[in-house]
Design an enzyme around this catalytic site. Sequence first.
Site, PDB file in Angstrom:
ATOM      1  N   ASP A 287      -9.408  -3.708  -5.612  1.00 57.48           N
ATOM      2  CA  ASP A 287      -9.105  -4.488  -4.219  1.00 57.48           C
ATOM      3  C   ASP A 287     -10.129  -4.087  -3.467  1.00 57.48           C
ATOM      4  O   ASP A 287      -9.673  -4.660  -2.237  1.00 57.48           O
ATOM      5  CB  ASP A 287      -7.589  -4.646  -4.051  1.00 57.48           C
ATOM      6  CG  ASP A 287      -6.899  -3.460  -3.447  1.00 57.48           C
ATOM      7  OD1 ASP A 287      -7.995  -2.877  -3.565  1.00 57.48           O
ATOM      8  OD2 ASP A 287      -5.796  -3.539  -3.328  1.00 57.48           O
TER       9      ASP A 287
ATOM     10  N   SER B  67       1.093  -1.276   0.267  1.00 58.82           N
ATOM     11  CA  SER B  67       0.036  -0.012   0.147  1.00 58.82           C
ATOM     12  C   SER B  67       1.033   1.347   0.346  1.00 58.82           C
ATOM     13  O   SER B  67       1.647   1.987  -0.883  1.00 58.82           O
ATOM     14  CB  SER B  67      -1.319  -0.087   1.454  1.00 58.82           C
ATOM     15  OG  SER B  67      -2.148   0.857   1.170  1.00 58.82           O
TER      16      SER B  67
ATOM     17  N   HIS C 255       0.462  -0.067 -25.157  1.00 59.98           N
ATOM     18  CA  HIS C 255       1.148   0.718 -23.632  1.00 59.98           C
ATOM     19  C   HIS C 255      -0.572   1.358 -23.504  1.00 59.98           C
ATOM     20  O   HIS C 255      -0.493   2.652 -22.619  1.00 59.98           O
ATOM     21  CB  HIS C 255       2.159   1.339 -23.708  1.00 59.98           C
ATOM     22  CG  HIS C 255       3.102   0.529 -23.560  1.00 59.98           C
ATOM     23  ND1 HIS C 255       4.571   1.150 -23.510  1.00 59.98           N
ATOM     24  CD2 HIS C 255       3.685  -0.501 -22.680  1.00 59.98           C
ATOM     25  CE1 HIS C 255       5.771  -0.308 -23.591  1.00 59.98           C
ATOM     26  NE2 HIS C 255       4.652  -1.090 -22.570  1.00 59.98           N
TER      27      HIS C 255
END
Length: 660
Positions: free
Chosen positions: A463, A192, A507
Amino acid sequence: MPVPWLRFLTVLLLILRATIVSGEEFAGEEFVEDYSKLSGIIIPGFASTQLRAWSFLDCPYSPLDFNPLDLVWLDTTKLLSAVNCWLKCMLLEPYNQTDNPQCKSRPDSGLSAITELDPGYITGPLSSVWKEWIKWCIEFGIEANAIIAVPYDWRLSPSKLEERDLYFHNLKLTFETAKKLRGGPSIVFGHSLGNNVFRYFLEWLKLEIAPKHYIQWLDEHIHAYFAVGAPLLGATETVKATLSGLTFGLPISEGTARLMVNSFASTVWMMPFSKHCKADNHYWKHFSGGSRRAHQTYECDEKEFRANFSGWPTNIVNIEVPSVHGFNAYPSVTEVADINSSSTECGLPTQLSFSAREISDGTFFKAIEHYDPDSKWLLYQLQSYHSDPVLNPFTPWDRPPIKNVFCIYGIDLKTEVGYYFAPSGKPYPDNWIITDVIYEVEGSLFSRSGNLVEGNPGAASGDETVPYHSLSWCKNWLGPKVNITRAPQADHDGSDVQVELNVEHNHDEDIIANMTRSPRVKYITFYEDSESIPGRRTAVWELDKANHRNIVRSPVLMRELWLQMWHDIHPNAKSKFVTKAKRGPLRDEDCYWDYGKARCAWAEYCEYRYVFGDVHLGQSCSIALQKPRHLSAIVFLVASKHHGGMVLSYSIYCVPFMLR
């Protein structure tokens, strides 16, 4: 001894050696070399380091006072009994980040500072962060001095970390000491916000080391970097924390949580920003012959103004302000108000919308400055980040110049990506309420009421804390040709592994695995590139349903980390990355009872061994002693018949043992 027998013995030993060294590279059959030279350095995330009191504080109306070395973050007992005292030890002065005159807190040191924030029978498991990680290290025989935690005061900005605690000087010394102590480079594990800290360290290091020795220092001291759950383009929950508060599950009000979070300069460090805007580094001229300007500029390319929402799924903030007339004194945002106005009638509320760029460049905080007292010091901290001489963190990450980079994060969980705010009618700090939330859910956008929302959702969702758009930015570090592998997270025999080689990667677009997926199976998808940068490897691991906080406790992640490290030090490894063909059990916890076959599953690795206290069959399944993971053998040749000093026959005995 006759010559033919010597030949036979030589051939036998060669076959035995080949059997020991060769073999498939999967869990349970990997040959492990000595990894005593490696060190692991852990950089924890936001609110993941214990803070202890460093002063005396008498708490009136409470039997509990704060004394030096008492836990502050996190001591729920004192939080519940003396919240005002606790806040004095937690809050910082918003502008200069100094402690409250009555109480001072400092980060704890060592592994104990990051393993369990609030030890106890009830709160311990809830506040456990790196404890399982350390257990894995111990179980696999890692020495105590090989795992090093580098906790820090996660309330501070990076410049204050260095100014007050010399944190980055000490971190550099930690790497150098680990190399002298162990004899080899270190492996960095960042989680994190810890990844933002490590990024700043890499930029700070450029100013401490001569440019021609910078890469050499990194190669000598860092073998691999594992970036876990990194908010590479910021996190939208940060905006929620600054306007309405984020309690972290603590028994405090959202207003109290808002007061606390907004006093930390680190909160601004995690603000979302656009991938199309960059800043010149103040000191970059030293690395480019002085050709660049000597001051920082923050500029956005044309894609920022052509694309919607700064490339994010939606506008991050939609906020109602009491009246359009409130902007007359703020000409810098009048144009913004005119464009975003939902109603221009006199006296009616005005709804303003802000993208990631407008949050990171200060437009949002200027717009609400008249209505919110916190916006003044948040804007002050934001400007200090933009003028930081080492790094402007609101610039998209480039691939760190480290030999081996692994970017790891969870996907496909319900994650907040946008908010609707309105005045609550209550006094500060409860003056804003959230009227609606926009979530990303597995590639779609939904409001809190369940309605589908238009926008630019990614291929997956985040997440639960950091959006997919921010987590997956590291896919840009991969080259034009990428190998993709998708495998079940659970132990498997390799039958459900899917592989695509040399996949084209543009990309400007997200690279996505075009593979089948069983709805009942949680997968881990590997994107691997070892060709684009000579001598450098880059990999991205996506773990289905892995929560941001709990990912560091995930046994699946730990298993893959260990296998990759074992692979890296294997003397005969034939590939750049460990194969995913098979995943057998590594630990006793991986063995379980197969009720269908009435035996322990993975019979070739696990066996039933009852231990007093086992309450179910699965607890009695353990790694088999007679079939150890790393099996070798010692060959004994015993003469059985003699005649006149000559050996007439031999018996051969093989004694298995486990390689450690």
